[in-house]
Design a protein around this motif. Structure first.
Motif, PDB file in Angstrom:
ATOM      1  N   HIS A  77       0.843  -1.196   0.000  1.00 46.48           N
ATOM      2  CA  HIS A  77       0.000   0.000   0.000  1.00 46.48           C
ATOM      3  C   HIS A  77       0.876   1.244   0.000  1.00 46.48           C
ATOM      4  O   HIS A  77       2.002   1.224   0.486  1.00 46.48           O
ATOM      5  N   ILE A  78       0.313   2.346  -0.500  1.00 47.96           N
ATOM      6  CA  ILE A  78       0.951   3.654  -0.382  1.00 47.96           C
ATOM      7  C   ILE A  78       0.319   4.328   0.827  1.00 47.96           C
ATOM      8  O   ILE A  78      -0.903   4.477   0.901  1.00 47.96           O
ATOM      9  N   HIS A  79       1.163   4.725   1.779  1.00 51.58           N
ATOM     10  CA  HIS A  79       0.691   5.349   3.017  1.00 51.58           C
ATOM     11  C   HIS A  79       0.924   6.858   2.976  1.00 51.58           C
ATOM     12  O   HIS A  79       1.781   7.352   2.247  1.00 51.58           O
ATOM     13  N   ALA A  80       0.142   7.569   3.771  1.00 52.37           N
ATOM     14  CA  ALA A  80      -0.004   9.021   3.651  1.00 52.37           C
ATOM     15  C   ALA A  80       1.156   9.853   4.175  1.00 52.37           C
ATOM     16  O   ALA A  80       1.248  11.037   3.852  1.00 52.37           O
ATOM     17  N   THR A  81       2.051   9.280   4.967  1.00 53.09           N
ATOM     18  CA  THR A  81       3.122  10.069   5.572  1.00 53.09           C
ATOM     19  C   THR A  81       4.474   9.446   5.256  1.00 53.09           C
ATOM     20  O   THR A  81       4.657   8.240   5.431  1.00 53.09           O
ATOM     21  N   ASP A 152       4.031  16.331   3.722  1.00 51.38           N
ATOM     22  CA  ASP A 152       4.562  15.291   4.615  1.00 51.38           C
ATOM     23  C   ASP A 152       4.964  14.023   3.872  1.00 51.38           C
ATOM     24  O   ASP A 152       5.301  13.005   4.480  1.00 51.38           O
ATOM     25  N   GLY A 153       4.982  14.053   2.544  1.00 45.40           N
ATOM     26  CA  GLY A 153       5.450  12.932   1.752  1.00 45.40           C
ATOM     27  C   GLY A 153       4.536  11.724   1.800  1.00 45.40           C
ATOM     28  O   GLY A 153       3.386  11.808   2.235  1.00 45.40           O
ATOM     29  N   SER A 154       5.050  10.599   1.357  1.00 47.22           N
ATOM     30  CA  SER A 154       4.313   9.345   1.319  1.00 47.22           C
ATOM     31  C   SER A 154       5.307   8.207   1.541  1.00 47.22           C
ATOM     32  O   SER A 154       6.515   8.399   1.426  1.00 47.22           O
ATOM     33  N   ALA A 155       4.782   7.017   1.853  1.00 47.52           N
ATOM     34  CA  ALA A 155       5.632   5.852   2.060  1.00 47.52           C
ATOM     35  C   ALA A 155       5.006   4.635   1.397  1.00 47.52           C
ATOM     36  O   ALA A 155       3.783   4.511   1.339  1.00 47.52           O
ATOM     37  N   LEU A 156       5.849   3.743   0.910  1.00 48.18           N
ATOM     38  CA  LEU A 156       5.396   2.462   0.386  1.00 48.18           C
ATOM     39  C   LEU A 156       5.606   1.432   1.490  1.00 48.18           C
ATOM     40  O   LEU A 156       6.703   1.337   2.044  1.00 48.18           O
ATOM     41  N   ILE A 157       4.563   0.681   1.812  1.00 46.59           N
ATOM     42  CA  ILE A 157       4.614  -0.321   2.877  1.00 46.59           C
ATOM     43  C   ILE A 157       4.345  -1.697   2.285  1.00 46.59           C
ATOM     44  O   ILE A 157       3.406  -1.875   1.506  1.00 46.59           O
ATOM     45  N   ILE A 158       5.179  -2.682   2.674  1.00 52.48           N
ATOM     46  CA  ILE A 158       4.920  -4.089   2.370  1.00 52.48           C
ATOM     47  C   ILE A 158       4.448  -4.735   3.669  1.00 52.48           C
ATOM     48  O   ILE A 158       5.066  -4.549   4.718  1.00 52.48           O
ATOM     49  N   HIS A 159       3.354  -5.482   3.576  1.00 54.41           N
ATOM     50  CA  HIS A 159       2.762  -6.128   4.748  1.00 54.41           C
ATOM     51  C   HIS A 159       3.159  -7.601   4.824  1.00 54.41           C
ATOM     52  O   HIS A 159       3.585  -8.198   3.838  1.00 54.41           O
ATOM     53  N   ALA A 160       2.974  -8.212   5.997  1.00 50.49           N
ATOM     54  CA  ALA A 160       3.346  -9.602   6.250  1.00 50.49           C
ATOM     55  C   ALA A 160       2.466 -10.602   5.521  1.00 50.49           C
ATOM     56  O   ALA A 160       2.910 -11.693   5.172  1.00 50.49           O
ATOM     57  N   SER A 161       1.229 -10.251   5.262  1.00 47.47           N
ATOM     58  CA  SER A 161       0.247 -11.179   4.692  1.00 47.47           C
ATOM     59  C   SER A 161      -0.371 -10.579   3.437  1.00 47.47           C
ATOM     60  O   SER A 161      -0.253  -9.381   3.195  1.00 47.47           O
ATOM     61  N   PRO A 162      -1.083 -11.406   2.660  1.00 45.65           N
ATOM     62  CA  PRO A 162      -1.750 -10.853   1.476  1.00 45.65           C
ATOM     63  C   PRO A 162      -2.948  -9.994   1.852  1.00 45.65           C
ATOM     64  O   PRO A 162      -3.549 -10.167   2.906  1.00 45.65           O
ATOM     65  N   ASP A 163      -3.283  -9.080   0.975  1.00 48.24           N
ATOM     66  CA  ASP A 163      -4.462  -8.225   1.093  1.00 48.24           C
ATOM     67  C   ASP A 163      -5.616  -8.970   0.433  1.00 48.24           C
ATOM     68  O   ASP A 163      -5.503  -9.404  -0.715  1.00 48.24           O
TER      69      ASP A 163
END
Length: 185
Positions: A77-81, A152-163
């Motif tokens: 996901h792309i996160h807001a900060t 405040d930029g953005s961040a790319l997050i990889i999660h432990a499990s599938p969405d």
């Protein structure tokens, strides 16, 4: 040679908008300069990969290269900060600037939110080499999608499990295992 996993895109993209690949596998820079990059780190702060962003006429192409993941599917996901302090909750919620905010999920009939992306797959050795595409985010001054280079930029997050692309608030994707602050290239 490791296989490249191609992930379903959010929208079809004309071939003219596809990223050109250099012989070494890096995205070639176009004269417009609509590029970005993020160094991906794990919860210990170690570098585990990178994400490269290239703006196209119809959306944003994201190439993800990572190692050290659990084999299998992972939500992205792309996160807001643009912050990546472990456990990466400092990155906030997904980018989601609609009024009213859209619910999570690529398969949600009332969604998706602007930060939703297709899952990526880590090979048996924990490596990922994938491309995803979204029409819901942008790094160029104009074009479709939500502007990511805000104050405040953005961040790319990889999660432990599938969405699962439907349940709230993050599709059951679990813990945040890798994070990258998105910055102009």
């Amino acid at each position: 040679m490791r296989p490249i996993v191609l992930v379903a895109a959010l929208a079809l993209m004309p071939l003219s908008a596809c990223a050109s690949m250099a012989p070494g596998g890096d995205m070639m820079r176009a004269p417009t300069g609509d590029f970005g990059e993020a160094t991906l780190i794990n919860g210990d702060g170690a570098r585990v990969g990178r994400a490269m962003f290239r703006q196209g006429a119809t959306g944003l192409l994201i190439r993800i290269e990572a190692t050290g993941l659990t084999p299998g599917w992972h939500g992205v996901h792309i996160h807001a900060t643009g912050e990546c302090a472990a456990p990466f909750t400092s990155a906030g919620a997904h980018v989601n600037h609609g009024e009213p905010a859209a619910p999570h999920g690529l398969l949600n009939p009332e969604g998706p939110d602007d930060g939703d992306l297709p899952n990526i797959h880590a090979a048996a050795d924990g490596s990922v080499n994938a491309e995803v595409f979204t029409t819901r985010a942008r790094i160029a001054d104009t074009g479709p999608g939500q502007w990511l280079w805000d104050a405040d930029g953005s961040a790319l997050i990889i999660h432990a499990s599938p969405d699962d692309h439907t349940s709230q608030p993050i599709g059951g994707a679990g813990a945040r295992v890798a994070c990258g602050i998105m910055a102009a290239g």
